[in-house]
Write a protein that holds these residues in place. Structure first.
Motif, PDB file in Angstrom:
ATOM      1  N   ASP A  56      30.476   9.576  -9.007  1.00 53.15           N
ATOM      2  CA  ASP A  56      31.145  10.847  -9.538  1.00 53.15           C
ATOM      3  C   ASP A  56      31.512  11.792  -8.370  1.00 53.15           C
ATOM      4  O   ASP A  56      32.662  12.431  -8.504  1.00 53.15           O
ATOM      5  N   ALA A  57      30.927  11.533  -7.198  1.00 50.47           N
ATOM      6  CA  ALA A  57      30.890  12.308  -5.953  1.00 50.47           C
ATOM      7  C   ALA A  57      30.488  11.765  -4.816  1.00 50.47           C
ATOM      8  O   ALA A  57      29.535  11.131  -5.006  1.00 50.47           O
ATOM      9  N   ILE A  58      30.883  12.109  -3.643  1.00 44.85           N
ATOM     10  CA  ILE A  58      30.633  11.444  -2.527  1.00 44.85           C
ATOM     11  C   ILE A  58      29.710  12.605  -1.694  1.00 44.85           C
ATOM     12  O   ILE A  58      30.184  13.273  -1.673  1.00 44.85           O
ATOM     13  N   VAL A  59      28.570  12.073  -1.150  1.00 40.99           N
ATOM     14  CA  VAL A  59      27.566  13.031  -0.686  1.00 40.99           C
ATOM     15  C   VAL A  59      28.185  13.785   0.588  1.00 40.99           C
ATOM     16  O   VAL A  59      27.970  15.045   0.650  1.00 40.99           O
ATOM     17  N   SER A  60      29.224  13.023   1.047  1.00 43.25           N
ATOM     18  CA  SER A  60      29.841  14.101   2.445  1.00 43.25           C
ATOM     19  C   SER A  60      30.839  14.953   1.719  1.00 43.25           C
ATOM     20  O   SER A  60      31.280  15.687   2.578  1.00 43.25           O
ATOM     21  N   GLN A  61      31.073  15.092   0.475  1.00 41.33           N
ATOM     22  CA  GLN A  61      32.127  15.879  -0.261  1.00 41.33           C
ATOM     23  C   GLN A  61      31.505  16.954  -1.017  1.00 41.33           C
ATOM     24  O   GLN A  61      32.169  17.806  -1.647  1.00 41.33           O
ATOM     25  N   VAL A  62      30.223  17.209  -1.133  1.00 50.45           N
ATOM     26  CA  VAL A  62      29.410  17.934  -2.002  1.00 50.45           C
ATOM     27  C   VAL A  62      28.458  18.769  -1.363  1.00 50.45           C
ATOM     28  O   VAL A  62      28.106  18.395  -0.242  1.00 50.45           O
ATOM     29  N   GLN A  63      27.905  19.893  -2.209  1.00 47.74           N
ATOM     30  CA  GLN A  63      26.962  20.696  -1.197  1.00 47.74           C
ATOM     31  C   GLN A  63      25.852  20.757  -2.591  1.00 47.74           C
ATOM     32  O   GLN A  63      25.942  20.815  -3.535  1.00 47.74           O
ATOM     33  N   ALA A  64      24.495  20.911  -2.053  1.00 43.98           N
ATOM     34  CA  ALA A  64      23.236  20.959  -2.731  1.00 43.98           C
ATOM     35  C   ALA A  64      23.630  22.494  -3.857  1.00 43.98           C
ATOM     36  O   ALA A  64      23.292  22.256  -5.012  1.00 43.98           O
TER      37      ALA A  64
END
Length: 181
Positions: A56-64
């Motif tokens: 669903d999302a890439i870790v480099s493009q999301v924030q906690a």
């Protein structure tokens, strides 16, 4: 609540992903599969290839701060891959810095060790991680589920056989007062 499930592109123990995911989704939460690469992840049944799941999302493009909590499924290879990805490690560390709840099962605490967030915490895991946890300043216990309410809520569990108790703990703690204590 919007809950991130962080996995590597391959190596996650399927049941440790799907059981907590289903428990949370069936109770009105929004699980989101976050990985280090786009596309699909490959799950495993121990050492055998299992199903694939869409990212669903890439870790480099999301924030906690976009999530209310984090679940780290295990599998031997999954946390080993994650701990070698600095963005994944920083994503995990941010949940602790921001006081957001985290749940980890089986080998997943390896990622917590790499993120340097177990010091002063009491947790459980697959037994082979006990020395790593102790060396990182944590206290390892052999319990089905351990809830540590340090700077943020940390729920840990040992193995797939403990999933029922793990699921119950994350439902109770992520849904209510547990993560607000």
């Amino acid at each position: 609540m919007r809950i991130a499930f962080l996995t590597a592109p391959e190596g996650v123990e399927q049941v440790e992903l799907t059981d907590p995911w289903k428990a949370l989704a069936d109770n009105g939460h929004e699980p989101v599969l976050v990985s280090t690469k786009p596309g699909h992840i490959r799950a495993f049944h121990h050492l055998d290839k299992a199903d694939t799941f869409p990212v669903d999302a890439i870790v480099s493009q999301v924030q906690a701060e976009s999530f209310d909590g984090l679940v780290l499924p295990g599998g031997v290879a999954n946390p080993d891959f994650l701990r070698m990805d600095e963005r994944a490690v920083e994503f995990v560390r941010a949940f602790f810095t921001q006081g957001r709840p985290v749940a980890a099962i089986c080998h997943a605490p390896w990622t917590l060790v790499e993120a340097d967030v177990v010091r002063g915490r009491t947790l459980t895991s697959w037994p082979s991680l006990r020395t790593d946890i102790r060396n990182a300043g944590g206290t390892w216990v052999d319990e089905q589920v351990r809830i540590d309410r340090g700077q943020n809520l940390l729920i840990t569990s040992r193995r797939p056989d403990d999933l029922k108790a793990f699921d119950e703990a994350i439902l109770t703690e992520f849904s209510g007062a547990g993560h607000n204590r």
